[in-house]
Design an enzyme around this catalytic site. Structure first.
Site, PDB file in Angstrom:
ATOM      1  N   SER A 252       0.686  -1.312  -0.027  1.00  0.00           N
ATOM      2  CA  SER A 252      -0.228  -0.401  -0.023  1.00  0.00           C
ATOM      3  C   SER A 252       0.801   1.274   0.130  1.00  0.00           C
ATOM      4  O   SER A 252       1.995   0.715   0.362  1.00  0.00           O
ATOM      5  CB  SER A 252      -0.958   0.085   1.177  1.00  0.00           C
ATOM      6  OG  SER A 252      -1.264   1.249   0.855  1.00  0.00           O
TER       7      SER A 252
ATOM      8  N   TYR B 228      -1.623  -0.006  10.176  1.00  0.00           N
ATOM      9  CA  TYR B 228      -2.106  -0.234   8.841  1.00  0.00           C
ATOM     10  C   TYR B 228      -0.705  -0.173   8.351  1.00  0.00           C
ATOM     11  O   TYR B 228      -0.925  -0.801   7.366  1.00  0.00           O
ATOM     12  CB  TYR B 228      -2.849  -0.527   8.682  1.00  0.00           C
ATOM     13  CG  TYR B 228      -3.350  -0.575   6.752  1.00  0.00           C
ATOM     14  CD1 TYR B 228      -3.966  -1.647   6.750  1.00  0.00           C
ATOM     15  CD2 TYR B 228      -3.637   0.119   5.750  1.00  0.00           C
ATOM     16  CE1 TYR B 228      -4.179  -1.873   5.603  1.00  0.00           C
ATOM     17  CE2 TYR B 228      -3.179   0.078   4.799  1.00  0.00           C
ATOM     18  CZ  TYR B 228      -3.737  -1.141   3.798  1.00  0.00           C
ATOM     19  OH  TYR B 228      -3.852  -1.152   2.880  1.00  0.00           O
TER      20      TYR B 228
END
Length: 248
Positions: free
Chosen positions: A144, A157
């Site tokens: 990501s 995250y």
């Protein structure tokens, strides 16, 4: 787009029940690869597999919990029985739970770490003997942009995705000499079910951000995976950041 170099290859895609994973499975199968779909939701991967087969592709739905050693071991056995050795592995499964670091649930942190990092490692180790034996194989990790950028309430995250990016770099050095290309893909805003479970202020933040920056379709990111894995064997697209043009 058509990528002829994928024909006859065998792929495993985790998190293939919906969104990005399902789109990747469709893209690889449409280009001639046999695709094993791994996810916990048996009904959903069954539907995805049926659609692939209806379009003339080959697909296998394998109900799998990547946080379980025994479940992954069983999945490897099922894939081998149906398709033989694997030469493409796409680690796509992931969990994203935005929370303030002070009030966040330890259980939510465990879910993200167990899936995004430990689960990825578990699946990678399980299929690495296949990848390394082929002399030409692909390991694709979906990380990501959060591995590099700061987003409020996404500290844990982002840390899990930073781990994926670092692992990809390290695995490239370890597996590259064995003919395994390692591609780390860092998407920005992409349509997926990760958004569906985010409510409250975090959900409002995402909606406003998407309205401003735009969003990629899951199929557009899947095309990036198909392109990267279809390059000539000596070409490794090692690091790809895929963002909407207006996201910065």
């Amino acid at each position: 787009m058509t990528y002829e170099n994928l024909a006859g290859r065998t792929a495993v895609v985790t998190g293939a029940a919906s969104g990005i994973g399902a789109a990747i499975a469709h893209a690889l199968a449409a280009n001639g690869a046999r695709v094993a779909l791994l996810a916990r939701r048996a009904d959903r991967i069954g539907e995805v597999a049926s659609k692939i087969e209806a379009n003339g592709g080959q697909a296998l739905a394998v109900t799998t919990d990547i946080t379980s050693d025994s479940s992954v071991e069983a999945a490897v056995s099922s894939v081998h029985s149906a398709f033989g050795p694997v030469d493409i592995l796409v680690n796509n499964a992931g969990v994203m739970i935005p929370e303030d670091i002070v009030t966040a649930s330890f259980d939510d942190w465990r879910k993200m770490i167990d899936t995004n990092v430990t689960g990825l490692l578990r699946v990678t180790r399980a299929f690495t003997p296949d990848l390394a034996a082929e002399g030409h194989a692909d390991l694709v990790n979906i990380s990501s942009i959060g591995a590099h950028e700061y987003f409020k309430d996404y500290a844990v995250y982002g840390a899990t995705k930073a781990a994926v990016t670092y692992l990809s770099k390290s695995l490239r050095a370890e597996l590259g000499p064995k003919g395994v290309r390692v591609t780390n893909i860092e998407p920005g805003l992409v349509e997926s079910e990760l958004r569906a479970g985010i409510t409250g202020e975090a959900g409002e933040f995402l909606d406003n951000w998407i309205a401003q920056a735009g969003i990629l379709a899951a199929e557009e990111l899947a095309d990036v995976v198909a392109y990267a894995t279809s390059r000539p064997a000596h070409v490794n697209l090692r690091q790809i950041v895929a963002l909407p043009t207006t996201q910065y």
